[in-house]
Design a protein around this motif. Sequence first.
Motif, PDB file in Angstrom:
ATOM      1  N   PHE A  12       7.175  25.857 -21.669  1.00  0.00           N
ATOM      2  CA  PHE A  12       7.031  27.196 -21.103  1.00  0.00           C
ATOM      3  C   PHE A  12       8.140  27.789 -20.309  1.00  0.00           C
ATOM      4  O   PHE A  12       8.697  28.729 -20.385  1.00  0.00           O
ATOM      5  CB  PHE A  12       5.748  27.483 -20.294  1.00  0.00           C
ATOM      6  N   THR A  13       8.774  26.902 -19.314  1.00  0.00           N
ATOM      7  CA  THR A  13       9.842  27.250 -18.933  1.00  0.00           C
ATOM      8  C   THR A  13      11.175  27.558 -19.577  1.00  0.00           C
ATOM      9  O   THR A  13      11.550  28.691 -19.426  1.00  0.00           O
ATOM     10  CB  THR A  13      10.417  25.990 -17.900  1.00  0.00           C
ATOM     11  N   LYS A  14      11.397  26.670 -20.594  1.00  0.00           N
ATOM     12  CA  LYS A  14      12.451  27.105 -21.565  1.00  0.00           C
ATOM     13  C   LYS A  14      12.297  28.529 -22.008  1.00  0.00           C
ATOM     14  O   LYS A  14      13.212  29.267 -22.253  1.00  0.00           O
ATOM     15  CB  LYS A  14      12.591  26.075 -22.589  1.00  0.00           C
TER      16      LYS A  14
ATOM     17  N   LEU B 241       2.073  28.533 -14.609  1.00  0.00           N
ATOM     18  CA  LEU B 241       1.931  26.924 -14.646  1.00  0.00           C
ATOM     19  C   LEU B 241       0.608  26.779 -13.918  1.00  0.00           C
ATOM     20  O   LEU B 241       0.156  25.523 -14.707  1.00  0.00           O
ATOM     21  CB  LEU B 241       3.110  26.747 -13.633  1.00  0.00           C
ATOM     22  N   GLU B 242       0.273  27.519 -13.241  1.00  0.00           N
ATOM     23  CA  GLU B 242      -1.209  27.172 -12.549  1.00  0.00           C
ATOM     24  C   GLU B 242      -2.135  27.321 -13.822  1.00  0.00           C
ATOM     25  O   GLU B 242      -3.185  26.399 -13.981  1.00  0.00           O
ATOM     26  CB  GLU B 242      -1.551  27.935 -11.642  1.00  0.00           C
ATOM     27  N   GLU B 243      -2.121  28.114 -14.633  1.00  0.00           N
ATOM     28  CA  GLU B 243      -3.017  28.366 -15.653  1.00  0.00           C
ATOM     29  C   GLU B 243      -2.968  27.490 -16.767  1.00  0.00           C
ATOM     30  O   GLU B 243      -3.992  26.760 -17.356  1.00  0.00           O
ATOM     31  CB  GLU B 243      -2.757  29.918 -16.361  1.00  0.00           C
ATOM     32  N   ILE B 244      -1.725  26.920 -16.998  1.00  0.00           N
ATOM     33  CA  ILE B 244      -1.734  25.945 -17.810  1.00  0.00           C
ATOM     34  C   ILE B 244      -2.487  24.428 -17.268  1.00  0.00           C
ATOM     35  O   ILE B 244      -3.081  23.923 -18.232  1.00  0.00           O
ATOM     36  CB  ILE B 244      -0.097  25.509 -18.181  1.00  0.00           C
ATOM     37  N   ASP B 245      -1.976  24.197 -15.904  1.00  0.00           N
ATOM     38  CA  ASP B 245      -2.822  23.297 -15.388  1.00  0.00           C
ATOM     39  C   ASP B 245      -4.288  23.326 -15.596  1.00  0.00           C
ATOM     40  O   ASP B 245      -5.101  22.446 -15.747  1.00  0.00           O
ATOM     41  CB  ASP B 245      -2.470  23.117 -14.018  1.00  0.00           C
ATOM     42  N   GLU B 246      -4.794  24.457 -15.280  1.00  0.00           N
ATOM     43  CA  GLU B 246      -6.208  24.797 -15.141  1.00  0.00           C
ATOM     44  C   GLU B 246      -6.660  24.405 -16.768  1.00  0.00           C
ATOM     45  O   GLU B 246      -7.649  23.639 -16.900  1.00  0.00           O
ATOM     46  CB  GLU B 246      -6.897  26.219 -15.205  1.00  0.00           C
ATOM     47  N   ASN B 247      -6.204  24.930 -17.650  1.00  0.00           N
ATOM     48  CA  ASN B 247      -6.869  24.913 -18.950  1.00  0.00           C
ATOM     49  C   ASN B 247      -6.550  23.391 -19.689  1.00  0.00           C
ATOM     50  O   ASN B 247      -7.383  22.885 -20.366  1.00  0.00           O
ATOM     51  CB  ASN B 247      -6.047  25.628 -19.991  1.00  0.00           C
ATOM     52  N   LEU B 248      -5.567  22.756 -19.136  1.00  0.00           N
ATOM     53  CA  LEU B 248      -5.321  21.328 -19.620  1.00  0.00           C
ATOM     54  C   LEU B 248      -5.667  20.358 -18.810  1.00  0.00           C
ATOM     55  O   LEU B 248      -5.145  19.083 -18.530  1.00  0.00           O
ATOM     56  CB  LEU B 248      -3.782  21.104 -19.913  1.00  0.00           C
TER      57      LEU B 248
ATOM     58  N   PHE C 236       1.294  13.510 -20.851  1.00  0.00           N
ATOM     59  CA  PHE C 236       2.242  13.893 -21.714  1.00  0.00           C
ATOM     60  C   PHE C 236       2.464  15.262 -22.181  1.00  0.00           C
ATOM     61  O   PHE C 236       3.366  16.158 -22.201  1.00  0.00           O
ATOM     62  CB  PHE C 236       2.240  12.937 -22.857  1.00  0.00           C
ATOM     63  N   ILE C 237       1.062  15.613 -22.698  1.00  0.00           N
ATOM     64  CA  ILE C 237       1.083  16.939 -23.221  1.00  0.00           C
ATOM     65  C   ILE C 237       1.033  18.104 -22.001  1.00  0.00           C
ATOM     66  O   ILE C 237       1.915  19.389 -22.267  1.00  0.00           O
ATOM     67  CB  ILE C 237      -0.277  17.164 -23.975  1.00  0.00           C
ATOM     68  N   ARG C 238       0.547  17.847 -20.809  1.00  0.00           N
ATOM     69  CA  ARG C 238       0.648  18.854 -19.818  1.00  0.00           C
ATOM     70  C   ARG C 238       2.163  19.012 -19.486  1.00  0.00           C
ATOM     71  O   ARG C 238       2.471  20.118 -19.387  1.00  0.00           O
ATOM     72  CB  ARG C 238      -0.264  18.189 -18.749  1.00  0.00           C
ATOM     73  N   HIS C 239       2.827  17.938 -19.084  1.00  0.00           N
ATOM     74  CA  HIS C 239       4.136  17.859 -18.983  1.00  0.00           C
ATOM     75  C   HIS C 239       5.122  18.808 -19.862  1.00  0.00           C
ATOM     76  O   HIS C 239       5.717  19.742 -19.447  1.00  0.00           O
ATOM     77  CB  HIS C 239       4.868  16.603 -18.697  1.00  0.00           C
TER      78      HIS C 239
END
Lengths: 294, 293
Positions: B113-115, B91-98, B104-107
């Motif tokens: 990813f969770t699903k 999740l942190e990596e997603i936040d970093e990259n985005l 909207f897209i980040r969320h």
Amino acid sequence: MGDNWLGCGVQQVLITSAKSTKMWVITSGAPQEHLRRPKLAPPKAIPKTIENQRVYDETTVDLNDEEVAFDEATDEFAPYFNRQTVPKILITTSDRPRGRTVRFCEQLSTVIPNSHVYYRRGLALKRIIPQCIARDFTDLIVINEDRKIPNGLVLSHLPDGPTAHFRMSSVRLRKEIKRKGKEPTEHTPEVILNNFTTRLGHPVGRMLACLFPHSPQFIGRQVATFHNQRDYIFFRFHRYIFKSEKKVGIQELGPRFTLKLRSLQKGTFDSKFGEYEWIHKRREMDTSRRKFHL
Amino acid sequence: MHSDDVIWDTLGNRQFCSYKITTKTQNFCRNEYNLTGLCNRSSCPLANSQYATVREEKGRCYLYMKTIERAAFPRRLWERVLLSKNYEKALEEIDENLIYWPRFIRHKCKQRFTKITQYLIRIRKLTLKRQRKLVPLRRKIERREKRREEKALIAAQLDNAIEKELLERLKQDTYGDIYNFPIHAFDKALQQQEAESESESDAEKEEEEDEEDMDKREFVEAEDSDLSDFEDMDKLETSSEEEQEEEEEVEKKASRSKAKGKTPLKGPARRKRPYIEIEYEKETEPATKTKAA
């Protein structure tokens, strides 16, 4: 009719047609004397049946054989036949049994005394078996289901006994049997085992006999039959009555089914690592119509 | 950016989009890079030049990103970043990259990813449990087995076999004293005497007798129904003339049957076949009948 004028057993037969022209037809074969002289009729031949023509199996068990007797005294069923253990049976099914299977299990448990039905909710057999042994069960029956009808039976004799896997067919529940009697009572039935002759059939027969308590109660007049014919084991459950010393009437109660042995495994149920004593291999064993293994 | 609006206007709203699936209540998007799976202005990967998704391949999750700079190079359009196996780290990596991307897209990426991780966990759990193995049936073999079973059933003659076995057991006294058949004991004694007295010279006669017995038995079994009709006919014929005799016979039979078994007969439900006993008696008694007639 001329006798053998060709000198080789060929007979001439006179045929008269509607226009009264006579035709002579030659029929081959033995001279048909018995048509003229009925007293010399040839003796009636024994008809050939598959049982008559059965390929002789070298492993046919002779009951008086010492080796066989010794084997029987020392195999896994000896404690039962020495009356040291009382059979206690657990009947279960594969996952999520459907109506027919459930009813069949119930009826089977009424037929076999001292049996309990437990539903499997996703439990692994390997984990059930040690628990069963701990609770003194002697046999485990698993009924496999396919498309809502039972089609397989795994019979496992518990304290390290052999496991037999059967294919089950023509299952008839009690209500589908015509002219059936009332429900089976609680008395222990007698057991009849027919035609378990070979080296393989003998332990299978003993295993089936182990399901029932050793001393039947004759007051109940119930009999459970396992009849082996051409490798199919037919199970029937009847109530009998002796009308005279030469006549007995039987009335069918209880479910009926046929079993065909697929594999026999030493030790309890273990599909990956168990050692198989016998597996039905279609290509090798089904080649002859007159060869049977049980 | 304005070309996005044009694209959406044509594909999304008016004209045909091959990824679009319309149902009664909703529109879905079949595009594999779609983030939510719905056909929306904000979820359409074609109509957004800055877009990101999470997809999994062989159990590992990747973050795919698309930017306007690479819009001219379709081969390099989607940038892929492997996400860590650790959930929080990923999740942190997603936040970093985005970072600095629309909310909207980040969320939606994190939700997706969770699903995905949840269903991957479930797959792994299920493979540990027992799998249902599907074994194909072979039609020819099934048919063959069925026919052989039917024929074996006919050959088995189960009822006869069971009855024979039960009578054998009765003869061998496994039932003890439950059933009192005095005639049976008498017969046994007779047979024993006969066996002792007769020698080998009489073996032929015995064989003949056996054959006759066999013939008799065959005769009886084959013509069961005929005999039943026959006996009914007899009763009808002789009813007027020889009622008394018949009654006597019936009484005798009844008394005999009562004497034979302490177990009561269970009436019509018991009789599966017509009484063959009557046939035996007729063989010995026709003389008396004819005399009476």
